[in-house]
Motif scaffolding. Sequence first.
Motif, PDB file in Angstrom:
ATOM      1  N   VAL A   1       0.836  -1.200   0.000  1.00  0.00           N
ATOM      2  CA  VAL A   1       0.000   0.000   0.000  1.00  0.00           C
ATOM      3  C   VAL A   1       0.869   1.248   0.000  1.00  0.00           C
ATOM      4  O   VAL A   1       0.609   2.210  -0.732  1.00  0.00           O
ATOM      5  CB  VAL A   1      -0.937   0.005   1.226  1.00  0.00           C
ATOM      6  CG1 VAL A   1      -1.807   1.237   1.227  1.00  0.00           C
ATOM      7  CG2 VAL A   1      -1.772  -1.244   1.267  1.00  0.00           C
ATOM      8  N   VAL A   2       1.928   1.215   0.825  1.00  0.00           N
ATOM      9  CA  VAL A   2       2.831   2.361   0.881  1.00  0.00           C
ATOM     10  C   VAL A   2       3.417   2.622  -0.508  1.00  0.00           C
ATOM     11  O   VAL A   2       3.455   3.756  -0.988  1.00  0.00           O
ATOM     12  CB  VAL A   2       3.951   2.097   1.910  1.00  0.00           C
ATOM     13  CG1 VAL A   2       4.950   3.239   1.922  1.00  0.00           C
ATOM     14  CG2 VAL A   2       3.350   1.899   3.292  1.00  0.00           C
ATOM     15  N   ALA A   3       3.852   1.544  -1.163  1.00  0.00           N
ATOM     16  CA  ALA A   3       4.426   1.674  -2.494  1.00  0.00           C
ATOM     17  C   ALA A   3       3.377   2.204  -3.469  1.00  0.00           C
ATOM     18  O   ALA A   3       3.630   3.136  -4.242  1.00  0.00           O
ATOM     19  CB  ALA A   3       4.962   0.324  -2.963  1.00  0.00           C
TER      20      ALA A   3
ATOM     21  N   TRP B   1      10.351   3.327  -4.466  1.00  0.00           N
ATOM     22  CA  TRP B   1       9.046   2.709  -4.254  1.00  0.00           C
ATOM     23  C   TRP B   1       8.779   1.435  -5.029  1.00  0.00           C
ATOM     24  O   TRP B   1       7.943   0.659  -4.611  1.00  0.00           O
ATOM     25  CB  TRP B   1       7.942   3.741  -4.466  1.00  0.00           C
ATOM     26  CG  TRP B   1       7.983   4.715  -3.340  1.00  0.00           C
ATOM     27  CD1 TRP B   1       7.806   4.416  -2.005  1.00  0.00           C
ATOM     28  CD2 TRP B   1       8.286   6.106  -3.389  1.00  0.00           C
ATOM     29  NE1 TRP B   1       7.980   5.550  -1.249  1.00  0.00           N
ATOM     30  CE2 TRP B   1       8.268   6.602  -2.066  1.00  0.00           C
ATOM     31  CE3 TRP B   1       8.559   6.993  -4.429  1.00  0.00           C
ATOM     32  CZ2 TRP B   1       8.517   7.930  -1.756  1.00  0.00           C
ATOM     33  CZ3 TRP B   1       8.801   8.307  -4.122  1.00  0.00           C
ATOM     34  CH2 TRP B   1       8.777   8.777  -2.801  1.00  0.00           C
ATOM     35  N   LEU B   2       9.485   1.198  -6.134  1.00  0.00           N
ATOM     36  CA  LEU B   2       9.214  -0.054  -6.846  1.00  0.00           C
ATOM     37  C   LEU B   2       9.542  -1.277  -5.976  1.00  0.00           C
ATOM     38  O   LEU B   2       8.709  -2.177  -5.844  1.00  0.00           O
ATOM     39  CB  LEU B   2       9.974  -0.072  -8.178  1.00  0.00           C
ATOM     40  CG  LEU B   2       9.585  -1.204  -9.129  1.00  0.00           C
ATOM     41  CD1 LEU B   2       8.114  -1.076  -9.526  1.00  0.00           C
ATOM     42  CD2 LEU B   2      10.448  -1.192 -10.378  1.00  0.00           C
ATOM     43  N   PRO B   3      10.718  -1.344  -5.328  1.00  0.00           N
ATOM     44  CA  PRO B   3      11.041  -2.564  -4.570  1.00  0.00           C
ATOM     45  C   PRO B   3      10.097  -2.809  -3.393  1.00  0.00           C
ATOM     46  O   PRO B   3       9.894  -3.955  -3.007  1.00  0.00           O
ATOM     47  CB  PRO B   3      12.460  -2.302  -4.035  1.00  0.00           C
ATOM     48  CG  PRO B   3      12.975  -1.136  -4.790  1.00  0.00           C
ATOM     49  CD  PRO B   3      11.807  -0.358  -5.271  1.00  0.00           C
ATOM     50  N   LEU B   4       9.526  -1.734  -2.858  1.00  0.00           N
ATOM     51  CA  LEU B   4       8.694  -1.917  -1.664  1.00  0.00           C
ATOM     52  C   LEU B   4       7.414  -2.692  -1.965  1.00  0.00           C
ATOM     53  O   LEU B   4       6.799  -3.250  -1.057  1.00  0.00           O
ATOM     54  CB  LEU B   4       8.373  -0.555  -1.039  1.00  0.00           C
ATOM     55  CG  LEU B   4       9.601   0.151  -0.438  1.00  0.00           C
ATOM     56  CD1 LEU B   4       9.221   1.507   0.122  1.00  0.00           C
ATOM     57  CD2 LEU B   4      10.234  -0.699   0.657  1.00  0.00           C
ATOM     58  N   HIS B   5       7.014  -2.749  -3.248  1.00  0.00           N
ATOM     59  CA  HIS B   5       5.861  -3.594  -3.589  1.00  0.00           C
ATOM     60  C   HIS B   5       6.129  -5.040  -3.169  1.00  0.00           C
ATOM     61  O   HIS B   5       5.259  -5.710  -2.623  1.00  0.00           O
ATOM     62  CB  HIS B   5       5.597  -3.568  -5.095  1.00  0.00           C
ATOM     63  CG  HIS B   5       5.009  -2.284  -5.591  1.00  0.00           C
ATOM     64  ND1 HIS B   5       5.776  -1.261  -6.093  1.00  0.00           N
ATOM     65  CD2 HIS B   5       3.732  -1.854  -5.658  1.00  0.00           C
ATOM     66  CE1 HIS B   5       4.992  -0.259  -6.462  1.00  0.00           C
ATOM     67  NE2 HIS B   5       3.739  -0.590  -6.209  1.00  0.00           N
ATOM     68  N   TRP B   6       7.374  -5.507  -3.420  1.00  0.00           N
ATOM     69  CA  TRP B   6       7.680  -6.909  -3.108  1.00  0.00           C
ATOM     70  C   TRP B   6       7.756  -7.125  -1.603  1.00  0.00           C
ATOM     71  O   TRP B   6       7.310  -8.155  -1.106  1.00  0.00           O
ATOM     72  CB  TRP B   6       8.961  -7.332  -3.817  1.00  0.00           C
ATOM     73  CG  TRP B   6       8.695  -7.627  -5.256  1.00  0.00           C
ATOM     74  CD1 TRP B   6       8.201  -8.790  -5.757  1.00  0.00           C
ATOM     75  CD2 TRP B   6       8.859  -6.748  -6.371  1.00  0.00           C
ATOM     76  NE1 TRP B   6       8.051  -8.682  -7.127  1.00  0.00           N
ATOM     77  CE2 TRP B   6       8.444  -7.449  -7.532  1.00  0.00           C
ATOM     78  CE3 TRP B   6       9.304  -5.439  -6.519  1.00  0.00           C
ATOM     79  CZ2 TRP B   6       8.466  -6.880  -8.805  1.00  0.00           C
ATOM     80  CZ3 TRP B   6       9.329  -4.882  -7.790  1.00  0.00           C
ATOM     81  CH2 TRP B   6       8.917  -5.600  -8.917  1.00  0.00           C
ATOM     82  N   ALA B   7       8.301  -6.138  -0.888  1.00  0.00           N
ATOM     83  CA  ALA B   7       8.313  -6.257   0.576  1.00  0.00           C
ATOM     84  C   ALA B   7       6.891  -6.429   1.093  1.00  0.00           C
ATOM     85  O   ALA B   7       6.622  -7.259   1.960  1.00  0.00           O
ATOM     86  CB  ALA B   7       8.967  -5.025   1.191  1.00  0.00           C
TER      87      ALA B   7
ATOM     88  N   LEU C   1      16.751  -6.476   1.884  1.00  0.00           N
ATOM     89  CA  LEU C   1      17.232  -6.070   0.564  1.00  0.00           C
ATOM     90  C   LEU C   1      16.358  -4.963  -0.035  1.00  0.00           C
ATOM     91  O   LEU C   1      16.850  -3.927  -0.479  1.00  0.00           O
ATOM     92  CB  LEU C   1      17.257  -7.286  -0.374  1.00  0.00           C
ATOM     93  CG  LEU C   1      17.630  -6.957  -1.817  1.00  0.00           C
ATOM     94  CD1 LEU C   1      19.052  -6.450  -1.905  1.00  0.00           C
ATOM     95  CD2 LEU C   1      17.429  -8.170  -2.715  1.00  0.00           C
ATOM     96  N   TRP C   2      15.038  -5.196  -0.011  1.00  0.00           N
ATOM     97  CA  TRP C   2      14.117  -4.199  -0.593  1.00  0.00           C
ATOM     98  C   TRP C   2      14.280  -2.852   0.103  1.00  0.00           C
ATOM     99  O   TRP C   2      14.218  -1.801  -0.538  1.00  0.00           O
ATOM    100  CB  TRP C   2      12.669  -4.658  -0.469  1.00  0.00           C
ATOM    101  CG  TRP C   2      12.407  -6.037  -1.000  1.00  0.00           C
ATOM    102  CD1 TRP C   2      11.881  -7.087  -0.318  1.00  0.00           C
ATOM    103  CD2 TRP C   2      12.647  -6.525  -2.325  1.00  0.00           C
ATOM    104  NE1 TRP C   2      11.786  -8.183  -1.130  1.00  0.00           N
ATOM    105  CE2 TRP C   2      12.237  -7.869  -2.359  1.00  0.00           C
ATOM    106  CE3 TRP C   2      13.166  -5.943  -3.485  1.00  0.00           C
ATOM    107  CZ2 TRP C   2      12.340  -8.649  -3.506  1.00  0.00           C
ATOM    108  CZ3 TRP C   2      13.264  -6.720  -4.624  1.00  0.00           C
ATOM    109  CH2 TRP C   2      12.860  -8.051  -4.636  1.00  0.00           C
TER     110      TRP C   2
END
Lengths: 561, 315
Positions: free
Chosen positions: A395-397, A447-453, A471-472
């Motif tokens: 959601v943050v991403a 913000w792209l990597p935080l989707h995976w987190a 990592l993210w």
Amino acid sequence: MTINYDPRVLKAPHPVPGAPDNWKRFFSFNTDAKVIGIQYIGLSLFFLLVGGLLAMVMRGELITPASDLVDPTVYNGLYTMHGTVMLFLFLFPVLNGFNNLLIPTMIGAPDMAFPKLNAAAFWLVPVFAIVLMGSFFVPGGPASAGWWSYPPVSIQNPLGHFINGQFLWILAVALSGVSSIMGAINFVTTILRMRAPGMTLFRMPVFIWTAWAAQTLQLIGLPALTGGAIMLLFDLSFGTSFFQPEGGGDPVLYQHFFWFYSHPAVYVMVLPVFGIFSELITVYSRKPLFGYRFVALASFVITFLGLIVWVHHMFYSGTPQWMRNLFMVTTMLIAVPTGVKVFAWLGTLWGGKIRLTTPMLFVLGGLVNFIFGGITGVMLGTAPIDIHVGNTYFVVAHFHYIIFNTIGFGIFAGIYHWFPKFTGRMFYEGLGKVHFALTFIGATLNWLPLHWAGLMGMPRRVASYDPEFALWNVIASIGAFMLGVASIPFILNMVSSWARGAKAPPNPWRAIGLEWLLPSPPPAENFEDDIPTVISEPYGYGLGRPLVEDEDYYVRRAQEA
Amino acid sequence: MTSTSPSPRQGLPIRRILVISLATLVNLVLSIWMAQWSVDWLPVAASTAAPYVDGLFSLEVGIGCFIFVGCVGFILWSVLFSRADKYDESDGLPIEGNTRLEIAWTVIPFVVVMALAFYSIHVNEQLASLGPKTKYDLAVDQQPDAVAAADNLKDIGPIRVISRQWSWEFVYPDGVRSSELHLPVSQRANFQLSSEDVLHSFYVPAFRLKQDIIPGSVISYSITPTREGTYRLRDAMFSGAYFSSNQTHVIVESGEAYDQWLKKAASQPLVSGLSQATELYQQRLAKGDRGWATVPPAAPPMVNDPGHPDVLHDA
């Protein structure tokens, strides 16, 4: 050579051709919408920096899994204030700045309908800014329950003081609401009553349509938030129990009040940016807006649907099944009018004469990010998926893709595009492009990597997390620091261009629109008594038709000024 | 591609059709591949609900990827091939719109999102049959059992889940209390979720299960774990200072192992349970209580089995 000007000229609350600029007008109670617009934008950019610094401390904490930089209570205060500052002291004011600059000039009005109310609405912003910033210094620290301030955690008041961070937070948000309502009344009245002769609704630029649709949402939604905030204040300070379960109150009720306004608030912010996209894509592709009427009307479809989707923030709050299903349908429907706009912009690009200037780069970058954020938005609107990813970093991403990577980009695009018009100076294109490159790369890394987190199950608002998410978060923190660096070329560009940039002609982008028929910067009352008569739809690029009667006369007049 | 000369051509524009078909095909293959890959982005699926959520997610990733790549491809194509030359001051094609196209890009997305919405409603119903969620209002001093009806299809339970600032406590039907949640695999477990202070959320990513816990109410909820292992239970609704430490393990084990654990736990005396927040708060006090204000953590729950917080988790 020094010329002795009449002191009245030197103190004039607006630019006087030939005379040195009276910069003090930006620090006074000035009723000229163009001054107020710049006041709004200047102040809000200062708070973008403040909110950004808060964010960088947060990203510093989150670069490692353990909570080792600041105390968790401090982290909670930082993220709460980051969100609050960005929304109430950056986004709303900066967009009101655009409204002030663009609404009168685009519709050919001399000023706002209620200039004093307009100035009062602006001066409330520094007032509540001081209240909000002051909350850092009260015992116990600032509000730290998130910008949602969900009870009961928001009303726990650990120290028991009457004046506490949460109290000041509610006060500031309520004052911000008052300021926004004052602004909204002004903007809607001006749009409805003060258009140039011949400017029918379907001859208004899309920015005006979107501003109108957005401000209508403010007028409908804000009373709900203000009501909720007042009840929260009573629970916090006077022992009522609207939301306290011990006294028979319902904490979930607050969520309805809050989201009834705060979801539409996103549309209040994104709609004007859709307007900016529509203005800029046409100029820099040199084409008429594809399906102008559809795009204009879609704004109000978004307004209407935006008011009936708020429960999608509460899919897992114990909401009954029928309600989840209903709000899932309305949420997904919003993709339709938004899609109409996106496809219209794509259609406008097709076969154009595209120029990748700094503002156009920000528009295209923002558009790509918006398509991405829109798709993740539909995923979040899907209740079964939201049950998993809701309240996680997904959601943050997602919302940073909308609120910074789209709205923020649109704001930068707009600032560059209209900078020559309202300051009378050209900016440096090279620095602008550096700013864009750093911003786009930084925002994507952030913000792209935080989707995976989030997909892996990292909850939002945490000060520490399990090592599998490291990592993210490292990549995200690097992106965040890069965004901090990106502010340097921007500030350098704005300050030095305004001080010593080349003088701007009335219409440097060869754009079509009433504001471009004015000198740069426009005089105090815009067209004064000589308001042009609009004879055609906006964006007539390549159609060879004039926008107003006697267009040559206005072009000449602007150049001679 | 030059887009400046719209010379009327005779017959079908074969080259253009070929290029567009090829691009669509490539996009389609890419989207299907992304949709399949996307399931790996989620934690292991450990409940009967998880495959439904994952399937829907994968579907939306596929559709989303197709739209994103299509639109961004179009933008890149335009930017590459429709750029104005440096001194070219002319305008683009003065196309003001195309009503048929505009209707198409209103109607087609409408059909797609409505299809998605109704399919999601269908999935919602499936999930509800796998584990109904019902919220009951709780009067002051009323016990959850008094108001919450247990799920008729449950195999075990109701297990009471008590959330506090900042610890979890699980109470099994025979009175055993623990700090970590033990569940037998492939049995439908029913929970009664309650909170003693503020909002919390019962979130087990591997189960794709999130349910807010609301003080003043009790929520009855069921889930069937399908895979043995150790999973994280994370509080997902901000609950104050030590919110991020309010996590524990969920241990899914075989029916026999679960029964053994229950028997062993019943014979153990009550000890102070897992509460990382209490430790952190003590450290803070030892350092002079610096930082911003917080309510003190609730006393750690007294449990038969405080668990093993250092064991690594699968997801």
